[in-house]
Design a protein around this motif. Structure first.
Motif, short mmCIF file in Angstrom:
data_model
loop_
_atom_site.label_atom_id
_atom_site.label_comp_id
_atom_site.label_asym_id
_atom_site.label_seq_id
_atom_site.Cartn_x
_atom_site.Cartn_y
_atom_site.Cartn_z
N ILE A 265 0.81 -1.10 -0.15
CA ILE A 265 -0.02 -0.02 0.09
C ILE A 265 0.87 1.24 0.16
CG2 ILE A 265 -1.52 1.36 1.48
CD1 ILE A 265 -3.00 -1.33 2.03
N THR A 266 1.91 1.31 0.72
CA THR A 266 2.73 2.53 0.94
C THR A 266 3.61 2.77 -0.03
OG1 THR A 266 4.29 1.52 2.31
CG2 THR A 266 2.60 2.65 3.41
N VAL A 267 4.01 1.87 -0.81
CA VAL A 267 4.77 2.06 -2.13
C VAL A 267 3.78 2.49 -3.31
CG1 VAL A 267 6.67 0.31 -1.68
CG2 VAL A 267 4.68 -0.19 -2.98
N THR A 268 2.66 2.44 -3.16
CA THR A 268 1.78 2.71 -4.08
C THR A 268 0.96 4.07 -3.91
OG1 THR A 268 0.89 0.42 -4.62
CG2 THR A 268 -0.53 2.05 -5.39
N VAL A 269 0.69 4.16 -2.42
CA VAL A 269 0.23 5.45 -2.04
C VAL A 269 1.05 6.02 -0.75
CG1 VAL A 269 -1.95 6.69 -1.10
CG2 VAL A 269 -2.00 4.45 -2.39
N PRO A 270 2.03 6.43 -1.13
CA PRO A 270 3.13 6.87 0.18
C PRO A 270 2.43 8.15 1.00
CG PRO A 270 3.96 7.54 -2.00
CD PRO A 270 2.65 6.81 -2.26
N ASP A 368 10.73 13.81 -6.17
CA ASP A 368 10.22 12.77 -5.09
C ASP A 368 9.16 11.64 -5.94
OD1 ASP A 368 10.96 14.25 -3.03
OD2 ASP A 368 9.38 15.49 -2.84
N GLU A 369 8.85 12.12 -7.08
CA GLU A 369 7.75 10.98 -7.90
C GLU A 369 8.93 9.91 -8.41
OE1 GLU A 369 4.69 9.51 -9.81
OE2 GLU A 369 4.97 10.52 -8.17
N ARG A 375 11.17 2.98 -6.11
CA ARG A 375 10.62 2.04 -5.09
C ARG A 375 9.48 1.15 -5.46
NH1 ARG A 375 10.84 6.82 -1.95
NH2 ARG A 375 8.54 6.83 -1.85
N TRP A 376 8.53 1.78 -6.23
CA TRP A 376 7.36 1.00 -6.65
C TRP A 376 7.98 -0.01 -7.24
CZ3 TRP A 376 4.51 -1.06 -10.54
CH2 TRP A 376 3.21 -1.50 -10.38
N ARG A 380 7.51 -4.11 -7.26
CA ARG A 380 6.86 -4.82 -8.19
C ARG A 380 7.87 -5.94 -8.94
NH1 ARG A 380 4.71 -8.16 -10.49
NH2 ARG A 380 2.98 -7.98 -11.95
N ALA A 381 9.22 -5.46 -9.15
CA ALA A 381 10.10 -6.30 -9.60
C ALA A 381 10.25 -7.48 -8.77
CB ALA A 381 11.26 -5.86 -10.03
#
Length: 445
Positions: A265-270, A368-369, A375-376, A380-381
């Motif tokens: 969740i936090t790598v998707t919605v930090p 930042d993005e 990170r995402w 995912r990898a």
């Protein structure tokens, strides 16, 4: 056996006395139970210290009175039995009524102690037998009377302890007090077995048969019974601390087990992370409750952010349990969350790529993005192919928030999220076989 069990029981009694005094004097030095329980522990300490063969011989040699240690240790057993009865009476009755009930027990103890002292003095002097004095001298009529008074008083005392403990253990109302009373009753039950062995010793001596036949059982029943009584008397005091330690362990374990779900969740919605500067340390030792609650809040906020991308028709080939069709299944919920993370990320990138390319975002936002995407992508990898597919956005329906009415209870919510986190890990890595939930986060943090 006497040289091993008796020093062990003595050490436990003195440690319990030190713990009770240090804790009690710091909390309430005027508490009468502090001194009554302390007296019981001190008597136990004296009993088993004096009964230790090496100490027994030294006391008798210093006093020049053979077997004086026998009178000291058995007199302390009588006093201990009466003290425990008084403690339980004061625990289970109002102060005034407790004193009224305890007075006759105190008078009875004093009377028996006087009678035993008189009989001991009148008995003939015998040789030293630190490990089997009672069995050796049971043939002496005066010693037999002395032992009879001792056995009768101790038996009545331990019977009274069992009679007082068990009914009040059922109605104590406090879990650790109830457990302590039951342990004390169990220890008193072993004390009754000790009395039965001593009575057999007395009968064998009077009949002229072998009074030492059961002597090996004496230190076992005496020492183990005393240890159970010591633990039972201290359990109401340190038991709640054991509950806190157990709760700490459960919360810490849940915090670690939730990591796969929290990471997804936090790598998707930090943005849902309340304290981005804090590292998700899986080896936490302090503030576990606060960190666990924060993790639950962050997961709940993230699920609310992703809810429009969740679908009831998600399926996965990685874990057959995810295809049961019941929305409440942790595997189904995990598949929904994973699919929502993939869909949300694709939508987010599509939304942000144009402004980033046009340069409308400042350099810090772009950096930042980029860091978030890195990170995402790394997260995912690390996931193997899942065979996941989801319905089109048109089929997707909003999901209930994490803090729905079905999960108002925090502990139930924690268990639910742990199940989802475990299912998420297992659906992405079918080879994982760690039901305890410890190894799955070793490479994640």
């Amino acid at each position: 056996m006497n040289g091993v069990l008796y020093p062990l029981a003595a050490a436990l009694a003195w440690m319990a006395l030190a713990y009770r005094l240090v804790r009690g004097l710091r909390q309430d030095p005027r508490d009468p139970s502090l001194y009554s329980v302390g007296t019981a522990f001190a008597l136990l300490g004296v009993i088993f210290t004096v009964s230790t063969p090496a100490v027994w011989a030294r006391i008798d040699h210093a006093a020049a009175i053979p077997n004086l240690s026998l009178l000291i240790s058995q007199g302390c057993v009588i006093a201990f039995s009466g003290t425990i009865q008084c403690i339980i009476i004061f625990w289970t009755h109002p102060y005034v009524e407790g004193w009224r009930r305890a007075r006759w027990r105190i008078a009875w103890v004093l009377g028996v102690l006087i009678a035993m002292t008189v009989l001991f003095t009148a008995a003939g002097r015998q040789g030293e037998h630190p490990t089997d004095a009672a069995a050796t001298y049971a043939r002496d009529p005066v010693y037999a009377a002395y032992l009879g008074c001792y056995i009768a008083m101790v038996s009545l005392g331990f019977t009274d302890i069992v009679r007082l403990c068990l009914p009040y253990a059922r109605a104590a109302g406090r879990v650790w007090l109830s457990r302590g009373l039951r342990l004390t009753a169990t220890g008193a039950g072993l004390g009754l077995l000790y009395c039965a062995v001593r009575a057999a010793t007395l009968v064998e001596g009077l009949l002229g048969t072998d009074p030492e036949r059961l002597e090996a059982l004496v230190p076992i029943f005496a020492a183990l019974g005393a240890m159970l009584v010591i633990v039972g008397l201290t359990l109401p005091s340190f038991g709640p601390r054991l509950s806190r330690i157990a709760a700490w362990h459960v919360q810490r374990r849940a915090y670690r087990q939730m990591y796969p779900l929290w990471e997804a969740i936090t790598v998707t919605v930090p943005e849902v992370v309340l304290d981005p500067s804090a590292s998700p340390d899986r080896g936490i030792l302090r503030h576990v409750d606060r960190r666990l609650r924060r993790r639950v809040v962050e997961i709940g906020d993230g699920i609310r952010q992703l809810r429009h991308h969740m679908s009831d028709t998600v399926a996965t080939t990685a874990d057959p349990r995810a295809r049961t069709g019941r929305p409440g299944d942790a595997a189904v919920r995990a598949a929904q969350i994973l699919a929502a993370c993939l869909a949300y990320e694709a939508e987010r990138r599509a939304r942000l790529d144009t402004p980033v390319a046009d340069g409308t975002a400042d350099g810090a936002q772009r950096a930042d993005e980029q860091q978030r995407r890195a990170r995402w992508d790394a997260w995912r990898a690390a996931l193997p192919a899942t065979g996941l597919r989801s319905a089109t956005p048109a089929d997707a329906g909003p999901q209930p928030p994490a803090s729905s009415a079905d999960h108002d209870d925090f502990a139930a919510e924690v268990r639910r999220l742990v199940d989802v986190a475990r299912a998420l890990r297992e659906s992405c890595n079918p080879a994982a076989g760690d039901p305890a939930g410890t190894s799955q986060i070793g490479s994640s943090t």
